[in-house]
Design an enzyme around this catalytic site. Structure first.
Site: not given
Ligand code: NI
Length: 196
Positions: A45, A50, A105-106, A147-148, A151
């Site tokens: 995701g 991000q 998470c990236l 999760h996304e 963000h």
């Molecule tokens: Ni994330």
């Protein structure tokens, strides 16, 4: 085009993201770039904050989970075929008893922790053609969507940890903000000292 992923500590990750319209400049190219970035970093995701944009847009592709034998054939098939672009998403309902899953998470490389979330989610969103959908997800798909979605609300999974866990990873998070981390994809660090 692969874009740098914004690291923990950048204020853009803390903004409540704004809705967008069809007229958002170069939206198709932006979505394509976000896909390139997500796949380039082996993510499941990616949310627009991000890559530095505080807008209500995120992508999910759960295919990498489909190879995990822990899941039934039917679940694997669902995970394999779940690719979505969520625009202007709004979670309408979350249901069920919270369950733990080890999230990453990236924007927060090398940190993985168990996070508790409810298993079932009802979400309303627009797709890439601005067609409105209301869908219900459960299990791992719901997990990634939640999760996304967090963000675009300015929330990170580390916010949901116990105060003890938060203390334990505090130094690691500070290092990530400063760029003292090795990620195998391009990143942008808010507190990195400029090289001369
Ligand atoms: Ni994330």
């Amino acid at each position: 085009m692969i874009l740098p992923v914004v690291a923990y500590g950048d204020p853009v990750l803390r903004k409540i993201a704004e809705p967008i319209t069809k007229d958002y400049p170069n939206l198709d190219a932006l979505i394509q770039n976000m896909k390139d970035t997500m796949y380039g970093a082996s993510g499941v995701g990616l949310a627009a904050p991000q890559i530095g944009l505080p807008i209500r847009l995120f992508l999910v592709d759960t295919e990498p989970f489909a190879e995990d034998d822990e899941y039934s054939k039917e679940e694997q098939e669902q995970l394999k075929n779940f690719q979505r672009t969520f625009i202007n998403a709004e979670i309408l309902q979350e249901e069920g008893d919270e369950w733990a899953f080890n999230e990453g998470c990236l924007s927060i490389p090398d940190v993985r922790e168990d996070v508790f979330r409810q298993p079932k989610v009802t979400i309303k969103y627009q797709d890439e053609d601005f067609k409105t959908h209301t869908e219900v997800y459960d299990g791992l798909i719901a997990r990634v969507v939640q999760h996304e979605y967090d963000h675009i609300e300015g929330i990170l999974f580390t916010d949901k940890l116990s105060s003890l866990k938060k203390r334990l990873i505090k130094g690691k998070l500070a290092n990530i903000s400063k760029g003292k981390i090795n990620a195998d994809y391009r990143m942008r660090f808010p507190l990195q000292k400029k090289k001369r």
